[in-house]
Scaffold this motif. Structure first.
Motif, short mmCIF file in Angstrom:
data_model
loop_
_atom_site.label_atom_id
_atom_site.label_comp_id
_atom_site.label_asym_id
_atom_site.label_seq_id
_atom_site.Cartn_x
_atom_site.Cartn_y
_atom_site.Cartn_z
N TRP A 53 -5.80 8.11 -4.28
CA TRP A 53 -4.71 8.73 -3.53
C TRP A 53 -5.24 9.93 -2.75
CZ3 TRP A 53 0.50 6.99 -3.99
CH2 TRP A 53 0.65 5.93 -4.89
N LEU A 54 -4.90 9.99 -1.47
CA LEU A 54 -5.33 11.07 -0.60
C LEU A 54 -4.22 12.12 -0.52
CD1 LEU A 54 -7.12 12.33 1.69
CD2 LEU A 54 -5.82 10.89 3.29
N ASN A 55 -4.55 13.36 -0.88
CA ASN A 55 -3.58 14.45 -0.74
C ASN A 55 -3.48 14.79 0.75
OD1 ASN A 55 -2.56 17.28 -0.57
ND2 ASN A 55 -2.46 17.01 -2.79
N LEU A 56 -2.28 14.65 1.31
CA LEU A 56 -2.10 14.82 2.74
C LEU A 56 -2.23 16.26 3.20
CD1 LEU A 56 0.86 12.32 3.31
CD2 LEU A 56 -1.51 12.06 4.07
N VAL B 69 -0.93 9.87 -0.42
CA VAL B 69 -0.80 8.51 0.09
C VAL B 69 -1.86 7.64 -0.58
CG1 VAL B 69 -2.33 8.97 2.07
CG2 VAL B 69 -0.72 7.05 2.16
N LYS B 70 -1.48 6.42 -0.93
CA LYS B 70 -2.41 5.53 -1.61
C LYS B 70 -3.34 4.87 -0.60
CE LYS B 70 -2.75 1.96 -5.15
NZ LYS B 70 -2.03 1.07 -6.09
N LEU B 71 -4.62 5.15 -0.71
CA LEU B 71 -5.61 4.54 0.18
C LEU B 71 -5.65 3.03 -0.07
CD1 LEU B 71 -8.52 7.14 -0.02
CD2 LEU B 71 -6.84 6.84 1.81
N GLY B 72 -5.72 2.30 1.02
CA GLY B 72 -5.71 0.85 0.90
C GLY B 72 -4.37 0.23 1.20
N THR B 73 -3.30 1.05 1.20
CA THR B 73 -1.97 0.52 1.51
C THR B 73 -1.53 0.88 2.92
OG1 THR B 73 -0.70 2.46 0.75
CG2 THR B 73 -1.32 0.82 -0.91
N THR C 153 -0.93 0.79 6.73
CA THR C 153 -0.85 -0.18 7.82
C THR C 153 -0.09 0.49 8.96
OG1 THR C 153 1.30 -1.14 7.25
CG2 THR C 153 -0.64 -2.03 6.11
N PRO C 154 -0.04 -0.13 10.14
CA PRO C 154 0.76 0.45 11.22
C PRO C 154 2.23 0.61 10.87
CG PRO C 154 -0.78 -1.16 12.11
CD PRO C 154 -0.87 -1.26 10.62
N ALA C 155 2.70 -0.14 9.88
CA ALA C 155 4.12 -0.07 9.49
C ALA C 155 4.40 1.03 8.46
CB ALA C 155 4.57 -1.41 8.92
N GLY C 156 3.35 1.61 7.88
CA GLY C 156 3.56 2.65 6.88
C GLY C 156 2.57 2.56 5.75
N ALA C 157 2.92 3.17 4.60
CA ALA C 157 2.02 3.17 3.44
C ALA C 157 2.81 3.63 2.22
CB ALA C 157 0.83 4.09 3.68
N ASP C 158 2.18 3.55 1.06
CA ASP C 158 2.79 4.05 -0.17
C ASP C 158 2.53 5.55 -0.27
OD1 ASP C 158 3.73 1.60 -0.91
OD2 ASP C 158 2.11 1.15 -2.31
N LYS D 44 -4.46 -3.09 5.54
CA LYS D 44 -4.21 -2.89 4.11
C LYS D 44 -5.31 -3.56 3.30
CE LYS D 44 -0.92 -5.21 2.11
NZ LYS D 44 0.41 -5.68 1.72
N HIS D 45 -5.78 -2.87 2.24
CA HIS D 45 -6.87 -3.41 1.42
C HIS D 45 -6.49 -3.59 -0.04
CE1 HIS D 45 -9.90 -3.06 4.61
NE2 HIS D 45 -9.33 -1.90 4.91
N THR D 46 -5.30 -3.17 -0.43
CA THR D 46 -4.91 -3.29 -1.83
C THR D 46 -3.44 -3.61 -1.91
OG1 THR D 46 -4.99 -2.22 -4.00
CG2 THR D 46 -4.32 -0.86 -2.15
N ARG D 47 -3.00 -4.08 -3.08
CA ARG D 47 -1.60 -4.41 -3.26
C ARG D 47 -0.74 -3.14 -3.21
NH1 ARG D 47 -0.65 -8.31 -8.29
NH2 ARG D 47 1.40 -8.39 -7.32
#
Length: 364
Positions: free
Chosen positions: A214-217, A253-257, A259-264, A297-300
């Motif tokens: 997880w990346l601290n924004l 934010v969770k790295l790997g999730t 996408t242009p539509a958003g992220a976790d 996206k690289h992860t579930r």
């Protein structure tokens, strides 16, 4: 349709007393027999009692008639017809164009409740009038405009009603994510750090692990979420970093999730502690050198993990036999649960991600 005889009409009218169309809040059991696994696709089809709205198979029709005193039933009989290659290709194209956009089951924009089928159903319906055990059933093919209006209204309402099995399953389960109140004025430190677009370069700044990152924004710190149930995954360093910096930088934010539509995105703030929406995510990511319009996206996502976990949990509960009023079939449920865990181990991480407590990175 040919007209209906006066003799049949008289028998239909004789059974009309007490009929009323089901309301939105009534349960209509038109998907499966109350006593067996028979359904409209079974050889004998399914008979729906027009008064109780309960469906029964061929073997239980007389029993239901004796118990309820009802004589009028909607008979549903469906037959599978294999699709042509052209039809299957067209369905696959439609499915690909309607990918899920929110955390939902059975609702618009969410995940479908059923997998893509390779067949269509030829559906037929008729009104069956019972006259007693020793007498022949009367059958009126539908539609039949000559039937009494009340009977037609009840049949139409049953056919249009959402089946009880869908209502009781996950039907339109969905979870709305709130916009984080910390997103608009989120502070971002100028550390000069840039995050590599290559997932192979990502690792926890504190421990070096490469999973559940997880990346601290606000600070650019990359930390791991909590440990998974099987011992793999993270170690809670993302939460430790939040606490070590005075709890001033809550959004990760969770790295790997991404996408242009958003992220976790998760908020550690005590008044949120949940998955949240960040309307300014593109700007916040750009600060760390991430162009979300070019990221794959690289992860579930947590969305998929929550759904698979909850589905298998409900399957375990539904495994209990209907006739058991006093106890729960623990052995059967345990077997189903165990199979679910083995099949979707990653789903368990939904309960043990970045949130740091006994809860998870993907709140349940």
């Amino acid at each position: 349709m040919s007209g209906i005889s006066e003799d049949v009409l008289a028998k239909v009218r004789a059974g009309m007393q007490g009929l009323q169309p089901p309301s939105h809040f009534d349960k209509v059991y038109k998907d499966e027999c109350m006593y067996s696994f028979d359904n409209p696709e079974s050889p004998g089809g399914l008979y729906v009692n027009l008064k109780s709205y309960q469906g029964v198979g061929e073997d239980y029709l007389e029993l239901d008639h004796q118990k309820s005193g009802n004589t009028l039933y909607l008979h549903l009989l469906w037959e599978r017809v294999p699709m042509s290659e052209e039809e299957m290709a067209a369905m696959a194209a439609v499915e690909a164009a309607n990918k899920p956009t929110k955390l939902a089951l059975g609702a618009e924009g969410g995940f479908a409740l059923e997998a893509q089928k390779t067949y269509t159903l030829e559906k037929s319906a008729s009104l069956v009038v019972l006259q007693g055990a020793e007498q022949t059933r009367l059958t009126v093919p539908l539609p039949c405009p000559d039937l009494p209006e009340l009977v037609l209204n009840v049949i139409t309402a049953i056919q249009a009603h959402e089946g009880a099995s869908k209502q009781e399953a996950v039907a339109a389960w969905e979870e709305e994510r709130r916009v984080s109140k910390y997103a608009e004025n989120l502070p971002q430190l100028d550390t000069g750090r840039r995050i590599s677009p290559n997932p192979a370069d990502w690792q926890c700044d504190e421990t070096g692990v490469t999973e559940n990152l997880w990346l601290n924004l606000s600070t650019g710190h990359i930390g791991s979420g909590r440990q998974y149930a099987d011992g793999s995954g993270g170690n809670g360093s993302a939460l430790r970093h939040y606490e070590a910096t005075g709890r001033r930088y809550p959004l990760v934010v969770k790295l790997g999730t991404i996408t242009p539509a958003g992220a976790d995105v998760y908020s550690y703030a005590l008044d949120e502690e949940d998955m949240v929406l960040d309307p300014y995510l593109a700007k916040h990511l750009a600060h760390w050198g991430i162009n979300m319009m070019q990221v794959r996206k690289h992860t579930r996502t947590c969305l998929v993990e929550i759904i698979s976990w909850r589905l298998f949990a409900r399957l375990a509960f539904r495994c209990a036999p209907k006739e058991d009023d006093n106890g729960f079939n623990v052995c059967c449920a345990t077997r189903v649960a165990h199979q679910g865990i083995m099949h979707a181990k990653v789903s368990i991480s939904a309960n043990q991600g970045a949130s740091g407590g006994a809860a998870s990175s993907c709140p349940d």
